[in-house]
Design an enzyme around this catalytic site. Structure first.
Site, PDB file in Angstrom:
ATOM      1  N   PHE A 107       0.878  -0.999   0.067  1.00 18.93           N
ATOM      2  CA  PHE A 107       0.026  -0.055   0.155  1.00 18.93           C
ATOM      3  C   PHE A 107       0.927   1.348   0.163  1.00 18.93           C
ATOM      4  O   PHE A 107       1.861   1.415   0.636  1.00 18.93           O
ATOM      5  CB  PHE A 107      -0.888   0.008   1.186  1.00 18.93           C
ATOM      6  CG  PHE A 107      -2.099   0.917   1.213  1.00 18.93           C
ATOM      7  CD1 PHE A 107      -3.232   0.636   0.331  1.00 18.93           C
ATOM      8  CD2 PHE A 107      -2.144   2.132   1.648  1.00 18.93           C
ATOM      9  CE1 PHE A 107      -4.193   1.379   0.091  1.00 18.93           C
ATOM     10  CE2 PHE A 107      -3.127   3.047   1.703  1.00 18.93           C
ATOM     11  CZ  PHE A 107      -4.288   2.528   0.781  1.00 18.93           C
ATOM     12  N   ALA A 136       0.019  -2.040   5.975  1.00 22.04           N
ATOM     13  CA  ALA A 136       0.719  -2.031   7.160  1.00 22.04           C
ATOM     14  C   ALA A 136       0.324  -2.884   8.305  1.00 22.04           C
ATOM     15  O   ALA A 136       0.910  -3.500   9.184  1.00 22.04           O
ATOM     16  CB  ALA A 136       0.638  -0.416   7.594  1.00 22.04           C
ATOM     17  N   VAL A 137      -1.125  -3.254   8.396  1.00 23.76           N
ATOM     18  CA  VAL A 137      -1.726  -4.346   9.208  1.00 23.76           C
ATOM     19  C   VAL A 137      -1.237  -5.637   9.164  1.00 23.76           C
ATOM     20  O   VAL A 137      -1.012  -6.429  10.193  1.00 23.76           O
ATOM     21  CB  VAL A 137      -3.494  -4.075   9.223  1.00 23.76           C
ATOM     22  CG1 VAL A 137      -4.092  -5.020  10.135  1.00 23.76           C
ATOM     23  CG2 VAL A 137      -3.920  -2.852   9.365  1.00 23.76           C
ATOM     24  N   GLU A 138      -0.772  -6.047   8.140  1.00 26.89           N
ATOM     25  CA  GLU A 138      -0.223  -7.353   7.746  1.00 26.89           C
ATOM     26  C   GLU A 138       1.238  -7.414   8.086  1.00 26.89           C
ATOM     27  O   GLU A 138       1.648  -8.571   8.206  1.00 26.89           O
ATOM     28  CB  GLU A 138      -0.542  -7.777   6.432  1.00 26.89           C
ATOM     29  CG  GLU A 138      -1.824  -8.017   5.987  1.00 26.89           C
ATOM     30  CD  GLU A 138      -2.607  -7.007   5.763  1.00 26.89           C
ATOM     31  OE1 GLU A 138      -4.055  -6.540   5.731  1.00 26.89           O
ATOM     32  OE2 GLU A 138      -2.274  -5.538   5.320  1.00 26.89           O
ATOM     33  N   VAL A 161       1.759   4.695   6.318  1.00 31.41           N
ATOM     34  CA  VAL A 161       0.383   5.066   6.708  1.00 31.41           C
ATOM     35  C   VAL A 161       0.200   6.589   6.805  1.00 31.41           C
ATOM     36  O   VAL A 161       0.809   7.471   7.693  1.00 31.41           O
ATOM     37  CB  VAL A 161       0.100   4.437   8.085  1.00 31.41           C
ATOM     38  CG1 VAL A 161      -1.578   4.773   8.655  1.00 31.41           C
ATOM     39  CG2 VAL A 161       0.464   3.061   8.275  1.00 31.41           C
ATOM     40  N   GLY A 215      -9.262  11.366   7.100  1.00 29.51           N
ATOM     41  CA  GLY A 215     -10.126  12.240   7.584  1.00 29.51           C
ATOM     42  C   GLY A 215     -11.077  11.322   8.517  1.00 29.51           C
ATOM     43  O   GLY A 215     -12.009  11.801   9.301  1.00 29.51           O
ATOM     44  N   HIS A 263      -9.318   5.665  11.160  1.00 28.67           N
ATOM     45  CA  HIS A 263      -8.401   4.479  10.592  1.00 28.67           C
ATOM     46  C   HIS A 263      -7.026   4.660  10.803  1.00 28.67           C
ATOM     47  O   HIS A 263      -6.328   3.705  11.338  1.00 28.67           O
ATOM     48  CB  HIS A 263      -8.848   4.385   9.428  1.00 28.67           C
ATOM     49  CG  HIS A 263      -8.197   3.355   8.530  1.00 28.67           C
ATOM     50  ND1 HIS A 263      -8.764   1.869   8.859  1.00 28.67           N
ATOM     51  CD2 HIS A 263      -7.321   3.288   7.618  1.00 28.67           C
ATOM     52  CE1 HIS A 263      -8.175   1.031   7.900  1.00 28.67           C
ATOM     53  NE2 HIS A 263      -7.312   1.961   7.356  1.00 28.67           N
ATOM     54  N   PHE A 294      11.617  -0.305  12.886  1.00 26.07           N
ATOM     55  CA  PHE A 294      10.410   0.242  12.413  1.00 26.07           C
ATOM     56  C   PHE A 294      10.542   1.376  11.442  1.00 26.07           C
ATOM     57  O   PHE A 294      11.034   2.449  11.683  1.00 26.07           O
ATOM     58  CB  PHE A 294       9.626   0.691  13.720  1.00 26.07           C
ATOM     59  CG  PHE A 294       8.235   1.235  13.287  1.00 26.07           C
ATOM     60  CD1 PHE A 294       7.263   0.546  13.232  1.00 26.07           C
ATOM     61  CD2 PHE A 294       7.834   2.716  13.210  1.00 26.07           C
ATOM     62  CE1 PHE A 294       6.006   0.681  13.201  1.00 26.07           C
ATOM     63  CE2 PHE A 294       6.643   2.942  12.930  1.00 26.07           C
ATOM     64  CZ  PHE A 294       5.704   2.015  13.061  1.00 26.07           C
ATOM     65  N   ARG A 340      10.064  12.177   3.678  1.00 22.37           N
ATOM     66  CA  ARG A 340      10.749  11.043   4.616  1.00 22.37           C
ATOM     67  C   ARG A 340      11.011   9.682   3.818  1.00 22.37           C
ATOM     68  O   ARG A 340      11.754   9.040   4.459  1.00 22.37           O
ATOM     69  CB  ARG A 340       9.874  10.670   5.813  1.00 22.37           C
ATOM     70  CG  ARG A 340       9.581  11.922   6.717  1.00 22.37           C
ATOM     71  CD  ARG A 340       8.637  11.653   7.895  1.00 22.37           C
ATOM     72  NE  ARG A 340       8.549  12.570   8.785  1.00 22.37           N
ATOM     73  CZ  ARG A 340       8.163  14.122   8.435  1.00 22.37           C
ATOM     74  NH1 ARG A 340       8.080  14.470   7.325  1.00 22.37           N
ATOM     75  NH2 ARG A 340       8.205  14.735   9.773  1.00 22.37           N
TER      76      ARG A 340
END
Length: 158
Positions: A22, A57-59, A82, A86, A89, A114, A128
């Site tokens: 993502f 990112a959740v995975e 991430v 709005g 989440h 990280f 970044r």
């Protein structure tokens, strides 16, 4: 006084990079930064680097846990992006990703760096990932290299 600190050269280190697809236009730059740092500063060979791609990112924590459980790696770099929208989440995704990766590090006594950008805007993320604010993928790789060496030193001295 005994001081334990690591350097960044880790020629024999086996490193896994777990990367989210993502926001790929950002995370691919993070991957380039991490790979460049591992090879140039750490002297890690291509044969000792494994890249694992996951949807988001959740995975990342689950994939990192599986990598850690294999016992084949000296450390893991997690990369992703991430960006706040709005809805709440962002808070859930960023928080759970961070917490899950920290849990993997502690559970397996393995450094997990990280390199997941958590920014308010797309502009901050771009900065970044290799422009004004450096490359957080490269910074995560430096952190990992040092921690691999610190843990090896601790094992020898304690």
């Amino acid at each position: 006084m005994n001081i334990v600190q690591g350097n960044i050269e880790a020629k024999n280190a086996k490193v896994a990079i777990v990367i989210s697809r993502f926001n790929s236009f950002l995370v691919e730059s993070l991957l380039e930064g991490a790979l460049d740092t591992l090879k140039r500063f750490g002297q890690v060979s291509d044969d000792n680097i494994t890249v694992v791609r996951v949807p988001g990112a959740v995975e990342l924590p689950l994939a990192a846990r599986r990598v850690a459980a294999s016992g084949k790696f000296d450390g893991i770099i997690a990369l992703g992006a991430v960006i706040r929208g709005g809805t709440p989440h962002f808070d859930f995704v960023a928080g759970e990703c961070n917490k899950g990766l920290a849990q993997v590090a502690l559970e397996f006594d393995l450094p997990v760096a990280f390199g997941v950008l958590t920014t308010d805007t797309i502009e901050q993320a771009i900065e970044r990932s290799g422009t004004k604010a450096g490359n957080k993928g490269g910074e995560a790789a430096l952190s990992l290299l040092e921690m691999v060496n610190v843990l090896q030193e601790l094992e020898q001295q304690l």
